[in-house]
Design a protein around this motif. Sequence first.
Motif, mmCIF file in Angstrom:
data_model
loop_
_atom_site.group_PDB
_atom_site.id
_atom_site.type_symbol
_atom_site.label_atom_id
_atom_site.label_comp_id
_atom_site.label_asym_id
_atom_site.label_seq_id
_atom_site.Cartn_x
_atom_site.Cartn_y
_atom_site.Cartn_z
ATOM 1 N N VAL A 37 0.859 -1.184 0.000
ATOM 2 C CA VAL A 37 0.000 0.000 0.000
ATOM 3 C C VAL A 37 0.896 1.236 0.000
ATOM 4 O O VAL A 37 1.782 1.358 0.845
ATOM 5 C CB VAL A 37 -0.929 0.008 1.228
ATOM 6 C CG1 VAL A 37 -1.742 1.297 1.285
ATOM 7 C CG2 VAL A 37 -1.850 -1.205 1.204
ATOM 8 N N TYR A 40 -2.278 6.892 1.672
ATOM 9 C CA TYR A 40 -3.196 6.843 2.807
ATOM 10 C C TYR A 40 -3.942 8.164 2.965
ATOM 11 O O TYR A 40 -3.424 9.233 2.643
ATOM 12 C CB TYR A 40 -2.427 6.576 4.111
ATOM 13 C CG TYR A 40 -1.728 5.242 4.156
ATOM 14 C CD1 TYR A 40 -2.375 4.110 4.632
ATOM 15 C CD2 TYR A 40 -0.417 5.105 3.705
ATOM 16 C CE1 TYR A 40 -1.730 2.876 4.673
ATOM 17 C CE2 TYR A 40 0.238 3.876 3.741
ATOM 18 C CZ TYR A 40 -0.431 2.770 4.224
ATOM 19 O OH TYR A 40 0.209 1.545 4.254
ATOM 20 N N VAL A 429 -5.089 -6.837 -0.911
ATOM 21 C CA VAL A 429 -4.128 -6.481 -1.958
ATOM 22 C C VAL A 429 -4.069 -7.578 -3.008
ATOM 23 O O VAL A 429 -4.041 -7.320 -4.217
ATOM 24 C CB VAL A 429 -2.735 -6.226 -1.349
ATOM 25 C CG1 VAL A 429 -1.689 -6.082 -2.459
ATOM 26 C CG2 VAL A 429 -2.752 -4.978 -0.480
ATOM 27 N N VAL A 439 -2.160 0.912 -5.109
ATOM 28 C CA VAL A 439 -3.014 0.525 -3.989
ATOM 29 C C VAL A 439 -2.850 1.561 -2.879
ATOM 30 O O VAL A 439 -1.732 1.835 -2.434
ATOM 31 C CB VAL A 439 -2.655 -0.873 -3.450
ATOM 32 C CG1 VAL A 439 -3.593 -1.256 -2.304
ATOM 33 C CG2 VAL A 439 -2.729 -1.915 -4.565
ATOM 34 N N SER A 441 -5.029 3.291 0.843
ATOM 35 C CA SER A 441 -5.843 2.756 1.932
ATOM 36 C C SER A 441 -6.509 3.859 2.735
ATOM 37 O O SER A 441 -5.900 4.885 3.055
ATOM 38 C CB SER A 441 -4.991 1.905 2.880
ATOM 39 O OG SER A 441 -5.771 1.387 3.943
#
Length: 567
Positions: A37, A40, A429, A439, A441
């Motif tokens: 990831v 954020y 994931v 990716v 989050s």
Amino acid sequence: MEPNASGTSGSSTPSSSSAFTDPCGTFDTRTRTPYAVTGYWLVPTADECTWRRQLEAIHKVGGDTVIRIGTGLQERRVDLDGRILNREGSETDSRYAPCREDELTCFQAAERDLKRANFNNRITTTYVYRTDEAFGPDLLRCPAMERAIVTDRAVFHRLVAPADGSDDPSCDFTSKAREYHLILVAARADDSLTTLLDVADRFSMKVFPALPLAPRDPERSTIADPRHIGTLTTLTRRILQDYGARLSGRDSLGGVYQPFELQMRDMKENHPTLQVYAEQHQIVEQELNGKPILVSPYLDARKRVSFGATPQQAAAGFKALARTGVGIIAPQDSRGTGKVGLFWPDQRDDDVDKLLQPTVGETTYGTAYHASTRDYYRAMADARADMVAEGYDVQLWANIEAFEPAGAEPCGSQGTRGRAEKERLDSAVALAGRYVSKVISYMWSDFMTCGSPSLSDRLAADWDRPIAVDAVRKGRDILDGVEVRGYNLAGAKISIRWEGLDQPKIIDVASAGWHSAVPSAGLPIGTQTAWVPFDWSDVPDDTWIRLHVVAPDGRQTAEALHVRVPR
């Protein structure tokens, strides 16, 4: 992910010194434990040292992108004394009480100045917007009528715009009487966004500040209220004009975030929220050329609700969003809310995870959901390819939710939701990573930081556990084999088993296969490729195999890939 014209990605290791010292302490800018990831969400803070601690921790686990949570434009009533009332209209709002000019409230002063210009001018609606940012003079278009009011508590910006949403650049308030909207912006003297961009520069990170959130339709809270689109557009234009004057050259400004979320489903062109997206995109294009809008709609795969959408309907929604001109679509995987499950086709008859039962009950995956996370991202990846072919420059990211529908202990201000475990993040994931280019989050504060050890501590401790996102049958030279894509595949072994096989077949990549650390086209940065020989004729017809990747120290993938090769 390769760098692109929008500037949304870049190296996670800056070329500058690996440490710097300031009043907040010495901060390490080296990435040491990069997880899959890489972005954020963050809650804005006025404390510079908090920003720096958060970005250091995010950078440590491989993050190169942060997205700021936003606040909304709100219509407010005004009492007979010109005071702004709270959202319910029951009492005065203390936040806006200090906004006064010439011993008048800001509403009264604006009304006075408008009537001095033309006695029949009038304010028909008053709006408020609060932020921890500080704005420059480019927020104001008409200095004779608009101004900044500095108080001990805040800096208020008084904007006066035609009620028709035209934001007339002539600033002609005298020649004819008009109806106006008053927008009071409660801002700060010191700019937390500039501070965040400064810190992000140190870590070679990209920041996506939030656009103003549209007011919600009072009858249907999931969509924007079309009555306010003109005023929202005016406020957005002013803020982005200010950004353009002050921030457009900042490398760390990755783009802007559209915080009004909607469900990814088939939508008509006149959908009010899509109108908001389209209007705001035009302004971004005008004022921040080359900076994309990031949106993060949610998925809902539940069968028992009338609004649950299939993967095909979600793909249609992706196309509708792309046509508004947004540059990055990062659908929420919706596992944290329980609206979508993480499962494979051969698991449709399995009982749902117990953590999902508060949302869908005690049932099977196939009964609860139209399809799995992977099916939705696959369908949206196909939709993206169609839109790119039509000339739309749009990216598909995945927003992995780092929480559970309910938790044993609270996470900060996140209500009853609980943090997810690292193994579940790995699984999310694995199911989405094959089809997306990045990716990210939701969210760092507080789901990644609550508890002991925190999820961020778990990521740092177990960052190099393999995660496999894709496996396909592929030969090399005269050998049949399997190609695996994922994270941390160097030196690994591939373990393959299927029902009826006594012991898994284990093949060492280093001794029998091939490995590349170069990401495959379209896959997130950090992904790798490994190939091992494997005789597929050993697998019974129409059988699902389960493939794990095992690290040199024995740790294996938290989620096995389920692969079936039809004969």
